[in-house]
Design an enzyme around this catalytic site. Structure first.
Site, PDB file in Angstrom:
ATOM      1  N   SER A 110      13.693  -0.534  47.771  1.00  0.00           N
ATOM      2  CA  SER A 110      14.993  -0.337  47.622  1.00  0.00           C
ATOM      3  C   SER A 110      15.184  -1.433  46.478  1.00  0.00           C
ATOM      4  CB  SER A 110      15.902  -0.804  48.908  1.00  0.00           C
ATOM      5  OG  SER A 110      16.871  -0.238  49.031  1.00  0.00           O
ATOM      6  N   ASP A 248      20.281   4.603  47.227  1.00  0.00           N
ATOM      7  CA  ASP A 248      21.646   5.009  47.959  1.00  0.00           C
ATOM      8  C   ASP A 248      22.813   4.089  48.253  1.00  0.00           C
ATOM      9  OD1 ASP A 248      19.852   2.947  48.825  1.00  0.00           O
ATOM     10  OD2 ASP A 248      18.549   3.797  50.678  1.00  0.00           O
ATOM     11  N   ARG A 249      22.743   3.207  47.771  1.00  0.00           N
ATOM     12  CA  ARG A 249      24.088   2.639  47.621  1.00  0.00           C
ATOM     13  C   ARG A 249      24.415   2.461  46.128  1.00  0.00           C
ATOM     14  NH1 ARG A 249      23.378  -2.628  48.697  1.00  0.00           N
ATOM     15  NH2 ARG A 249      21.413  -3.173  47.678  1.00  0.00           N
TER      16      ARG A 249
HETATM   17 ZN    ZN Z   1      18.929   0.841  48.607  1.00  0.00          ZN
END
Ligand code: ZN
Length: 464
Positions: A110, A248-249
């Protein structure tokens, strides 16, 4: 049939976390762990009646080797593996939703430093987390893995994924947008996307580079948005978009270079969704501003406050059939016209569509929000064995005093001045606090209430 030669494997206990598996390469996470994870997850997958899985990876330097070991582990336990290759986490989610496979694992660290890596898991189309992740540790330790010979094939999904993103672009006029991929896994998808979107697109750090040379790929920290803010101002862009390391952000910057936080741009997105689905449930986490919940109610939606954590939000969304959910951290989940997982590229396309359809700029939208003063998310240390107890003690004292307390996740307290929140992190030994009021004096009152409660439980309040 059990593999008689298999021996138990012990994961470093720190890597099995609440929402994912994550460690430091060569210290707490090795290729042998990836292989054991494949073999352990195969047990769970076969139990659930599944036999196939999609596997993707981000652009970290360690990701190819970790992915290879994971695929071997799955294959050696009889699972058929579809390797979708390098891309953002939502591309893996897209693969799981469209390829007819039974599960998915994304190899990704991430937004964490280059030396970190890890895994996000799905069983069926649902997030796999909490006690399920802990159980993988027990399965690995027992070492009673099924044996077999699964198939392994490669399937390119990046182009289909980008085409799916483009399908929901609904803008009417061309805009000038700056996009910062932060050298993360979104880089290639972003280049393909920007080439096909109407308007003018300035790409920053679109080259995938696991050393993250420009800045840390985490748009929730202001220092990581400085380059985007400067690019927007210098080039006169309508707005700017930033992604975290695995996409994803999302983070947003208006045409004046000002940051919008998750609970602000959620209002813009909610308005678009509620317009087409009056009364729709819109979910946001307990850290979000009261402005968001009030605005959703005012526009005719049904606001729902829920626990922080992307897996928890996704599960609640499935349960309530909410078409939109989001977190302060920038995880935005569209089930309206989309699959309901957190996809920052998709959220970027929808924001572009909203702004390119209307005549209001993102800056004007930001200025139209009711004015409140709030603290950022404050994180401060608290011993593992005390963090949940402190929150319990605070709740008990407040309830005894007759305060208005929501206990969805920690304590969120409403007063005449505004609200304040105290919760224990699920992933770190920290307490998290936030406060919001209509004016500065009100905020000071809330800070004092929060500090007094912390001191009464023997915790030093944060400096704010
Ligand atoms: Zn992420």
């Amino acid at each position: 049939m059990a593999d008689a030669t298999a021996v138990g494997h012990r994961f470093d206990p720190t890597i099995l976390r609440e929402y994912d598996i994550r460690g430091v390469i060569g210290e707490t996470l090795h290729e042998a762990d990836a292989k054991a994870l494949g073999r352990s997850f195969a047990v769970v997958l076969r139990e659930a009646g599944g036999k196939s899985i999609a596997v993707g990876r981000d652009g970290r330097l360690s990701s190819p080797a970790i992915e290879k070991a994971l695929v071997e582990g799955l294959r050696d336990s009889g699972i058929n593996v579809v390797r979708v290759g390098l891309g953002p986490t939502p591309m893996l989610y897209y693969a799981v939703n469209t390829l007819g496979v039974d599960a998915g694992i994304m190899v990704t660290g991430s937004h964490n430093p280059p030396t970190h890596n890890g895994f996000k898991l799905m069983l069926g189309k649902k997030p796999f987390f909490a006690a399920d992740i802990q159980r993988l540790g027990k399965i690995a330790a027992a070492g009673d893995f099924p044996s077999g010979k699964g198939s392994v094939r490669e399937q390119h999904v990046l182009d289909a994924y980008v085409d799916r993103l483009l399908k929901d672009y609904d803008g009417a006029r061309p805009l000038h947008v700056a996009w910062d991929a932060g050298n993360g896994a979104t880089g290639e998808a972003l280049q393909k996307l920007a080439a096909k979107l109407p308007g003018k697109h300035l790409l920053l750090n679109e080259k995938i580079d696991g050393n993250f040379p420009a800045h840390h790929p985490d748009p929730t920290e202001t220092k990581n948005l400085v380059q985007l803010q400067e690019a927007v101002r210098k080039n006169g862009c309508d707005f700017g978009v930033a992604f975290d390391g695995d996409g994803d952000r999302i983070g947003l910057v208006d045409g004046q270079g000002r940051i919008l936080w998750g609970d602000q741009f959620m209002v813009l997105m909610a308005r678009d969704v509620v317009r087409n689905q009056p009364g729709a449930t819109i979910i946001a986490d307990v850290k979000a501003s009261q402005v968001l919940f009030d605005e959703v109610a005012r526009m005719g939606g049904t606001p729902l406050m829920w626990r922080t954590g992307h897996s928890l939000i996704k599960s609640k969304m499935a349960e309530t059939h909410a078409p939109l959910a989001g977190e302060m951290s920038g995880h935005i989940f569209f089930a309206d016209r989309y699959y309901g997982y957190d996809d920052a590229l998709y959220a970027g396309v929808r924001v572009l569509g909203i702004l390119a359809r209307g005549t209001t700029s993102l800056a004007d939208f930001r200025d139209s929000l009711p004015a409140v003063v709030n603290t950022p998310e404050l994180r401060f240390p608290c011993a593992e064995d005390r963090k949940f107890k402190v929150v319990e003690e605070v709740r008990a004292r407040l309830e005894q005093a007759g305060a208005s307390v929501s206990a969805i996740d920690g304590v969120r307290v409403k007063t005449k001045d505004g609200w304040w929140l105290l919760r224990a992190s699920n992933t770190q030994d920290v307490l998290v606090a936030r406060a919001e009021a209509g004016d500065g004096a009100g905020l000071e009152t809330l800070k004092k209430l929060l500090s007094d409660q912390l001191r009464a439980s023997g915790v030093t309040p944060p400096a704010f």
